[in-house]
Design a protein around this motif. Structure first.
Motif, short mmCIF file in Angstrom:
data_model
loop_
_atom_site.label_atom_id
_atom_site.label_comp_id
_atom_site.label_asym_id
_atom_site.label_seq_id
_atom_site.Cartn_x
_atom_site.Cartn_y
_atom_site.Cartn_z
N ASN A 198 -54.08 10.48 -17.16
CA ASN A 198 -53.59 9.46 -16.33
C ASN A 198 -53.98 8.10 -16.76
N GLU A 210 -54.30 18.32 -5.75
CA GLU A 210 -53.79 17.89 -7.13
C GLU A 210 -52.33 17.64 -7.08
N ASN A 224 -50.59 9.72 -20.27
CA ASN A 224 -49.41 10.20 -19.69
C ASN A 224 -48.35 8.73 -19.80
N TYR A 237 -50.53 13.80 -7.41
CA TYR A 237 -49.71 13.61 -8.70
C TYR A 237 -48.45 12.89 -8.01
N PHE A 239 -51.57 22.97 -11.95
CA PHE A 239 -52.17 22.82 -10.96
C PHE A 239 -53.04 23.82 -9.99
N GLY A 247 -47.99 7.70 -8.47
CA GLY A 247 -47.42 9.10 -8.90
C GLY A 247 -46.14 9.13 -9.04
N ASN A 248 -45.37 10.31 -9.06
CA ASN A 248 -43.94 10.38 -9.36
C ASN A 248 -43.16 10.01 -8.25
#
Length: 334
Positions: free
Chosen positions: A84, A233, A60, A237, A228, A261-262
Motif C-alpha cells: 500500500n 483485511e 499498488n 482494503y 486475504f 480503499g477501493n
C-alpha cells in the motif's frame, strides 16, 4: 533471520519504472520501460537475480503495476509483494525523507522490503477470469454513467422554450446504442461467471440482498479471497473499517471510516446495504440496534455494508452455505 539476500524495489509509472536492487548495504538503480518482457530481460536476466534469493516489491498503483507483478509471479516464479502506498509514505516519514523522486521511492520500497521481509505478504495473482470480470463491470458502470448523463441532457433540453428535434433524436440513438452494448456485456459477464465461478455464484445467491451485480464485483475484485486471511483485511482494503480519533482524555474526535480503499466496491456495497438493512436478518438487526442507540442512518448503513462483506467473506472463503443463525448456534454450542 533474513529469507532473501536481495530485494528489488520497483517504483512504477505509466510508461517507465525505476528499479533499485538492494542487498542491505547498497543500491543499484536502473531505469526501465514499463513492459514485462523488458523488465525480464534487462533486470532479471542481465542482473542474474536468483529466484530463491530475491524478493521483488512494488507499490499498488491501481493498474500500472499489475502486468509486471503477474508476469514476474506467474510466468517467472519470483516472489512478489504489493505494498500500500500509504505504508511506504509512513516509512519515508519515519526515516525523515524530504525528497520525493522516482529513484528515492524505489530505494525506499527496497529498504522497506528488506526490513519487513519476514512479515511481508507474497502476492498471488487472481485468476484470469477475475480480471475479465473486473474490466466488464467497470465498463458497464462507465456506460451507465454516460446513459444517465445523456438522459439528463434530454431532460434539460425539454425545459427549454425551443429545442432541436434532431438533437433530441441523436441523444436517444446514442442512449439506445449504449444500452445495447450494456446488454451484450451483461451477457458476457454472466457467461464468464457461469464458466468459472458457478459454485461461488450459487453460494453467494443464498445471502439475502446479494444480487448479480455485487456477486460480479466481489468475484472480479477478490476472486475467492486468496489474498486475504481475515475479514478485517477485506474491510480495510475497501475502506469501510472505523478509524477512531482519540488521544488521552481530552481529544474525542468523531470516528469515521478510513476511505483509504477501493471506492468502486465501497459504493456498490453501500447501495446494497440500503436493501440489506431491511431484508437481510443479521444486517437488519444490526441496523435497528444502531438506530435505537442514536446512531445516524448513514453510520448504521456503513456498519451494515461492513457486516454484509463479512458475510460474503465467510461463505466464500470457507465455501460454506449461508446460515442466518450461524453466530447464535456457535454461542449456544460454546
Amino acid at each position: 533471520m533474513r529469507r532473501f539476500k536481495k530485494v528489488v524495489g520497483i517504483d512504477v509509472a505509466k510508461e517507465t519504472v525505476v528499479a533499485s536492487i538492494y542487498d542491505g548495504k547498497e543500491h543499484k538503480l536502473m531505469d526501465l520501460r514499463n513492459d514485462p518482457k523488458s523488465i525480464e530481460e534487462e533486470l532479471i536476466r542481465k542482473k542474474g537475480l536468483a529466484k530463491g534469493e530475491t524478493l521483488i516489491v512494488m507499490e499498488n498503483t491501481g493498474t500500472y503495476h499489475l502486468r509486471i507483478a503477474c508476469h514476474l509471479s506467474e510466468q517467472l516464479g519470483y516472489p512478489v509483494s504489493i505494498i500500500n502506498p500509504f505504508v511506504i509514505k509512513k516509512f519515508a516519514e519515519r526515516k525523515l525523507k524530504r525528497v520525493k523522486t522516482d529513484q528515492v521511492d524505489a530505494k525506499l520500497i527496497a529498504e522497506y522490503g528488506m526490513m519487513e521481509q519476514e512479515e511481508i505478504r507474497i502476492f498471488r495473482p487472481k485468476a484470469r477470469a477475475c480480471y475479465e470480470i473486473d474490466s466488464i463491470i467497470k465498463t458497464i458502470d462507465g456506460f451507465q454513467g454516460q446513459v444517465n448523463g445523456l438522459l439528463s441532457r434530454i431532460e434539460n433540453m425539454n425545459n427549454l422554450p425551443y429545442k432541436d428535434k434532431e438533437a433530441e433524436r441523436s441523444l436517444k440513438r446514442a442512449i439506445g446504442a449504449l444500452n445495447r452494448e450494456i446488454k451484450k456485456l451483461e451477457k458476457r459477464l454472466e457467461d464468464i461467471i457461469d464458466q468459472n465461478f458457478k459454485t461461488e455464484k450459487e453460494v453467494l445467491k443464498k445471502i439475502p440482498r446479494v444480487g448479480s451485480k455485487l456477486t460480479a464485483v466481489v468475484l472480479g475484485i477478490f476472486g475467492r479471497f486468496e489474498n486475504f486471511e481475515r475479514a478485517k483485511e477485506v474491510t480495510s482494503y475497501i475502506g469501510i473499517c472505523p478509524s477512531p480519533y482519540i488521544s488521552g482524555k481530552s481529544v474525542r474526535g468523531s470516528g469515521r471510516i478510513s476511505k483509504r480503499g477501493n471506492a468502486f466496491i465501497r459504493k456498490t456495497l453501500y447501495v446494497c446495504a440500503l436493501s440489506a438493512s431491511r431484508y437481510n436478518k443479521g444486517c437488519k438487526e444490526l441496523y435497528e440496534r444502531m438506530i435505537e442507540n442514536g446512531k445516524r442512518k448513514r453510520v448504521a448503513l456503513i456498519a451494515v455494508a461492513n457486516k454484509l462483506i463479512r458475510q460474503i467473506f465467510g461463505v466464500l472463503k470457507n465455501m460454506r452455505e449461508y446460515d442466518p443463525d450461524y453466530h447464535a448456534k456457535v454461542v449456544t454450542f460454546s
